[in-house]
Design a protein around this motif. Sequence first.
Motif, PDB file in Angstrom:
ATOM      1  N   GLN A  45      18.783  -6.026 -39.142  1.00 46.24           N
ATOM      2  CA  GLN A  45      17.375  -6.092 -38.748  1.00 46.24           C
ATOM      3  C   GLN A  45      16.587  -6.798 -39.847  1.00 46.24           C
ATOM      4  OE1 GLN A  45      16.562  -5.001 -35.809  1.00 46.24           O
ATOM      5  NE2 GLN A  45      18.352  -3.736 -35.285  1.00 46.24           N
ATOM      6  N   TYR A  46      15.674  -7.724 -39.442  1.00 45.34           N
ATOM      7  CA  TYR A  46      14.856  -8.408 -40.444  1.00 45.34           C
ATOM      8  C   TYR A  46      13.537  -8.857 -39.797  1.00 45.34           C
ATOM      9  CZ  TYR A  46      16.518 -12.741 -38.245  1.00 45.34           C
ATOM     10  OH  TYR A  46      16.811 -13.743 -37.358  1.00 45.34           O
ATOM     11  N   GLU A  47      12.624  -9.304 -40.621  1.00 45.67           N
ATOM     12  CA  GLU A  47      11.312  -9.760 -40.152  1.00 45.67           C
ATOM     13  C   GLU A  47      11.119 -11.223 -40.530  1.00 45.67           C
ATOM     14  OE1 GLU A  47       8.335  -7.291 -41.867  1.00 45.67           O
ATOM     15  OE2 GLU A  47       8.546  -5.710 -40.362  1.00 45.67           O
ATOM     16  N   VAL A  48      10.492 -11.961 -39.615  1.00 46.35           N
ATOM     17  CA  VAL A  48      10.073 -13.330 -39.913  1.00 46.35           C
ATOM     18  C   VAL A  48       8.539 -13.342 -39.925  1.00 46.35           C
ATOM     19  CG1 VAL A  48      10.085 -15.734 -39.156  1.00 46.35           C
ATOM     20  CG2 VAL A  48      12.138 -14.320 -38.860  1.00 46.35           C
ATOM     21  N   GLU A  49       7.970 -13.725 -41.062  1.00 46.49           N
ATOM     22  CA  GLU A  49       6.515 -13.762 -41.198  1.00 46.49           C
ATOM     23  C   GLU A  49       6.062 -15.219 -41.162  1.00 46.49           C
ATOM     24  OE1 GLU A  49       2.947 -12.043 -44.075  1.00 46.49           O
ATOM     25  OE2 GLU A  49       5.006 -12.126 -44.813  1.00 46.49           O
ATOM     26  N   ALA A  50       5.224 -15.561 -40.175  1.00 48.59           N
ATOM     27  CA  ALA A  50       4.688 -16.916 -40.031  1.00 48.59           C
ATOM     28  C   ALA A  50       3.222 -16.923 -40.452  1.00 48.59           C
ATOM     29  CB  ALA A  50       4.827 -17.387 -38.591  1.00 48.59           C
ATOM     30  N   THR A  51       2.857 -17.873 -41.281  1.00 54.57           N
ATOM     31  CA  THR A  51       1.479 -17.961 -41.786  1.00 54.57           C
ATOM     32  C   THR A  51       0.950 -19.376 -41.590  1.00 54.57           C
ATOM     33  OG1 THR A  51       2.052 -16.327 -43.469  1.00 54.57           O
ATOM     34  CG2 THR A  51      -0.008 -17.548 -43.781  1.00 54.57           C
ATOM     35  N   ILE A  52      -0.263 -19.509 -41.020  1.00 64.39           N
ATOM     36  CA  ILE A  52      -0.934 -20.804 -40.894  1.00 64.39           C
ATOM     37  C   ILE A  52      -1.686 -21.080 -42.197  1.00 64.39           C
ATOM     38  CG2 ILE A  52      -2.604 -22.157 -39.600  1.00 64.39           C
ATOM     39  CD1 ILE A  52      -0.135 -21.469 -38.011  1.00 64.39           C
ATOM     40  N   LEU A  53      -1.384 -22.201 -42.838  1.00 64.47           N
ATOM     41  CA  LEU A  53      -2.002 -22.552 -44.111  1.00 64.47           C
ATOM     42  C   LEU A  53      -3.099 -23.593 -43.896  1.00 64.47           C
ATOM     43  CD1 LEU A  53       1.260 -22.885 -46.244  1.00 64.47           C
ATOM     44  CD2 LEU A  53      -0.198 -20.879 -45.963  1.00 64.47           C
ATOM     45  N   ARG A  64       3.768 -11.281 -37.895  1.00 62.95           N
ATOM     46  CA  ARG A  64       5.181 -10.955 -38.156  1.00 62.95           C
ATOM     47  C   ARG A  64       5.928 -10.745 -36.838  1.00 62.95           C
ATOM     48  NH1 ARG A  64       5.697  -6.790 -43.261  1.00 62.95           N
ATOM     49  NH2 ARG A  64       4.805  -8.159 -44.846  1.00 62.95           N
ATOM     50  N   LYS A  65       7.201 -11.084 -36.869  1.00 62.48           N
ATOM     51  CA  LYS A  65       8.053 -10.921 -35.693  1.00 62.48           C
ATOM     52  C   LYS A  65       9.341 -10.202 -36.100  1.00 62.48           C
ATOM     53  CE  LYS A  65       9.110 -12.011 -31.330  1.00 62.48           C
ATOM     54  NZ  LYS A  65       8.279 -11.672 -30.165  1.00 62.48           N
ATOM     55  N   GLN A  66       9.685  -9.118 -35.366  1.00 59.45           N
ATOM     56  CA  GLN A  66      10.931  -8.380 -35.628  1.00 59.45           C
ATOM     57  C   GLN A  66      12.105  -9.118 -34.978  1.00 59.45           C
ATOM     58  OE1 GLN A  66      11.358  -5.692 -37.454  1.00 59.45           O
ATOM     59  NE2 GLN A  66       9.193  -5.342 -37.928  1.00 59.45           N
ATOM     60  N   CYS A  67      13.154  -9.378 -35.750  1.00 62.83           N
ATOM     61  CA  CYS A  67      14.346 -10.070 -35.235  1.00 62.83           C
ATOM     62  C   CYS A  67      15.607  -9.332 -35.682  1.00 62.83           C
ATOM     63  CB  CYS A  67      14.403 -11.507 -35.749  1.00 62.83           C
ATOM     64  SG  CYS A  67      12.965 -12.504 -35.304  1.00 62.83           S
TER      65      CYS A  67
END
Length: 791
Positions: A45-53, A64-67
């Motif tokens: 289990q891991y998380e992908v965190e996407a950020t708009i800069l 954040r998205k759980q994958c």
Amino acid sequence: MACYGLVPWLESYASCIFFAPHSIGLAVIGGDVDVHPTEKALVVQYEVEATILGEMGEPMLGERKQCHKIIRLKSLNAHTDITSLARKVVEECRLISPSKLPQVEQLLFYLQNRRKTDGKEQNKPVKPRELTPFEGMEIDEEASINNIEDYVELLYEDIPEKVRGSALILQLARKPDNLEELLQNETALGALARVLREDWKQSVELATTIIYIFFCFSSFSQFHGLLTHYKIGALCMNIIDHELKRYDLWQEELQKKKAAYILDYEKSFKKYQGLLIKQEQLLRVALYLLLNLSEDMRTELKMRNKNIVHMLVKTLDRENADLLVLVVSFLKKLSIFLENKNDMAEIDTIEKLAKLVPCEHEDLLNVTLRLLLNLSFDADLRGRMVQAGLLPKLTALLGNEAQKHTVMRILYHISMNDRSKSMFAYTDCIPQLMKMLSECAEERVDTELISFCINLAANKRNAQLMCEGNGMKMLMKRALKLKDPLLMKMIRNISQHDGATKQLFIDYVGDLAAQIGPGEVEEFLIECLGTLANLTIPDLDWELVLKEYNLVPYLKDHLKPGSVEDDLILEVVIMIGTVSMDDSCAAMLAKSGIIPALIELLNAQQEDDEFVCQIIYVFYQMVFHQATRDVIMKQTQAPAYLIDLMHDKNVEIRKVCDNTLDIIAEYDEEWGKKIQSEKFRWHNSQWLEMVENQQTDEADSFLHDSDILGRPDLFYSTDGIIPAEGPVSAEFFRNFHTLNGDLAAQQVYSVSMADDGFGQAAGTPGRPVTAYGYRPDEQFYCGFRPSRQNY
């Protein structure tokens, strides 16, 4: 990497930003590691965190998205090095922190030892379907807890009002939130218990509804004390008993009307069906309540004392599937106790259950098979299952994936009965089992399947069916490739049967002999040796086999006490007994020094009947050949050991000793006299004791063996076999033996020895099957067999 919807999510996320240019920053955060529920795999289990800069690189918007990632471990098996595999997994998967290495190792160990499942529902316990309001019990009025006192008042009116009042209270009781409040209302509960006790015979609907109310309480263990206080369980058993008796009366009445061709039979039958529906509703709710109460062992014991088992078995005659699921579930729960199982054995439980197999109702079939599995631990009940015709029915269910494992366990138990083994040959069971073995993709065959096959292979006809087509080739190829000891045990059982089946093994002698050596798994080696030892085939050149695979040193080295496990040493002894039938092999073994090693082993294992019996059988084979006979008689004290064992408490040891000593007596006159003297002493011990106690001079002359044996008048009549004049010489015995030492006629001593003293004629034995002289696949066993049986 299984990361569901990650790309579409990022695209839609970026499209919602109307000002440009911007960039997206991604960060992956590792999480927990766990095992996959059904596969040989780890789930990370891991998380992908996407950020708009922003334009300056500052974060503007993030999410954040759980994958999860599945790491499949196809190579994981019982022999995998867990430590190395765990290290490899951590190194190759960057989502797993190196600090989690011990956790990964522990999870892999769990996966390695987890029992295989196929994802089916066969192991899911079957529970009776939840009760719902029965037809005819619903009312249009909606009950309210605030009006409980009004409903209680109705319980003091006539039957219709009592039915209405109890139905309204049932509406409340079916909502668990109301049970606590109802519990506090002693007036309501007391009134319900009183009405049930007094009026249950007057209205089936009333009795059913009130029992249903108490059933709602029985669903929670904390309320069982309430039911005990009002003696609801005992009252329910009385009601059930009465209804079962009433059902018998209905049946008798219907049969009388049908036999008399009464015109209103159809009308009576329709009325009977209506009554039956209501009665089965009552039985179902009452039995369900009792099933809940039986959670307490003391309460269950009280039920047994009131004959609950007989009531349940009697109810198996019904056709209502929901009622039958409940009854069989109750019986299954009771069957785990010996007393209840014995109660079921006293009546026709098996015969009634046999009618339910197979059936279209999946839950009923499932719970019935589970009950049969519990009962199949009893040998007598297994026999009754066969008599009831369950064997072909169960065999047909092997193709049902949901029931296959339960069915196979039952059939395995049935195959333990020697009388039942042969009956499998008249079903299509064996072709199905062989197909399962050939299609098994796993390295190790399912334990239940191979255990079942091992039992069946102990029967000659079954073994022949297993070898049909390419059966033997498939079994041998798989066993030798995977080094599977259980599969080899099955092959060993097949090899014990004489005839065409044993001849098939000639092509595989070299393959089996090649397995004999250091480095093999001991369990597998034992089965290979046992299979070779069973191959008493006249056309087999054992001398060539021993030389080509250099087996003699191996056999000699493994005769040393304590060198390996006793099971392996015993198989070596049996193997030596088989090859000793060949004259050239016996000479080769004599030159190697195996005979003194056998004497040493006999000294070390003198308390083990199996070892003693098999070692003596080796001596028996060796005394047929000149080279080994001279070594045994002149260079060892083996004949002395045999004389000591001639009166052993084990019947089979005595038989082998007796036949071996007869042959020794043929070829050595000195040993012949000693053996003859000992046999005379043993068979005339009481008479000799009487003579020795006499204090006369005449008696003294009878105290010497040579004088006694020289007095033919002391022998009983033997109808001309022993001459009346002169002593019995060694030449006399030779005249009654064939050239190879087999007895052509029975030797007769001072007492009649037409048999061996144990009801059997003394003849030339083959290989002792065991030290106890029986074969598990035969009801009665007499004498020896030329092969040794597995268990």
